[in-house]
Design an enzyme around this catalytic site. Sequence first.
Site, short mmCIF file in Angstrom:
data_model
loop_
_atom_site.label_atom_id
_atom_site.label_comp_id
_atom_site.label_asym_id
_atom_site.label_seq_id
_atom_site.Cartn_x
_atom_site.Cartn_y
_atom_site.Cartn_z
N LYS A 1 55.69 24.98 36.06
CA LYS A 1 56.43 24.35 35.23
C LYS A 1 55.57 23.16 34.90
O LYS A 1 55.73 21.87 35.37
CB LYS A 1 57.67 23.80 36.32
CG LYS A 1 58.75 25.08 36.53
CD LYS A 1 59.59 24.48 37.39
CE LYS A 1 60.52 23.58 36.79
NZ LYS A 1 61.67 23.86 35.96
N1 PMP Z 1 63.28 29.39 33.32
C1 PMP Z 1 62.69 28.19 32.92
C2 PMP Z 1 61.52 28.35 31.82
C3 PMP Z 1 63.23 27.18 33.26
O1 PMP Z 1 62.60 25.97 32.82
C4 PMP Z 1 63.89 26.99 34.54
C5 PMP Z 1 64.47 25.59 35.07
N2 PMP Z 1 63.46 25.08 35.75
C6 PMP Z 1 64.55 28.12 34.97
C7 PMP Z 1 64.00 29.51 34.51
C8 PMP Z 1 65.61 28.18 36.20
O2 PMP Z 1 65.04 27.70 37.36
P1 PMP Z 1 65.49 27.26 38.41
O3 PMP Z 1 66.66 27.74 38.81
O4 PMP Z 1 64.76 26.83 39.83
O5 PMP Z 1 66.07 25.73 38.14
#
Ligand code: PMP
Length: 292
Positions: free
Chosen positions: A151
């Site tokens: 991320k």
């Molecule tokens: N895909 C991407 C590209 C994201 O940025 C996120 C948000 N963090 C998610 C999926 C969903 O992840 P999470 O459930 O951990 O927030």
Amino acid sequence: MERIIYIDGELLPEAQAKISVFDHGLLYGDGIFEGIRFYNGRIFRFEEHIRRLYDCARSILIKIPLTMEEMKAAVCATVRANGLSDGYIRLVITRGIGPMGLNPFKCPTPSVIVIVGKISLYTEEAYATGLTMATVATRRPSHDILSPQVKSLNYLNNIMAKVEAMQAGAEEGLMLNDVGLVAECTGDNIFIVRDGVISTPPLTAGALDGITRGMVMEIAGELGIPLRERDFARHDIFIADECFLTGTAAEVIAAVKLDGREIADGKPGRVTGRIIARFRELTQTTGTSVSV
Ligand code: PMP
């Protein structure tokens, strides 16, 4: 009340919380972040978010100057300082200050920033009626370009995809991978339901190992709904009975249209409703208390 920001060991009013223009987080998008939610004074899936943050840091060779326990304490202190019982936490780790040039080894100290606030991505109406999606031309980078698990502070790929979706009149963008299979949406994971079976793309397809995605897997197990990680294409969304998206900020939300075509009857489905109901129960009743 002015927002209080944690930055490198200090809790500062928003107006004083600043970083250097020479921080490589700004100059090159060199850094990582986490988005976390808290409900009723309890941080939801705190351990998993912190673990993912430290994994991302390791992956890009950032040594976070706090232990995981110290990080958790800093996050809790920031939530308390802002006096909110429900909200969103943005944890940011930048590479830190260094000279111009890509070399990250010239940046001795990463910065740690914690922002606490409110977030609402979609309207109440969107939660009731479901989102519209458009397939975007911008692909998710494959594992040999940049791991989809990191991320990073460079979200331009996702942002440009979001712009494409919005310019096509949709609320979310469906992102494919380099071979044209479904990876995820611009900031959410995607699930489809057909004949009572839930499917979601595997991490190898380019999906982030979303924490809400993991929750849905747990909930499906608990409710006895079969769930498979498998590759699928736009075709499978067009013929699905239901579709929904998951993310910390978006939570769980139905998607009812893709590229102008209704998915089934164009209304949020029954399985989606069951998952949402249980997800909400868990957000309201579990989590790590922010009080000392
Ligand atoms: N895909 C991407 C590209 C994201 O940025 C996120 C948000 N963090 C998610 C999926 C969903 O992840 P999470 O459930 O951990 O927030």
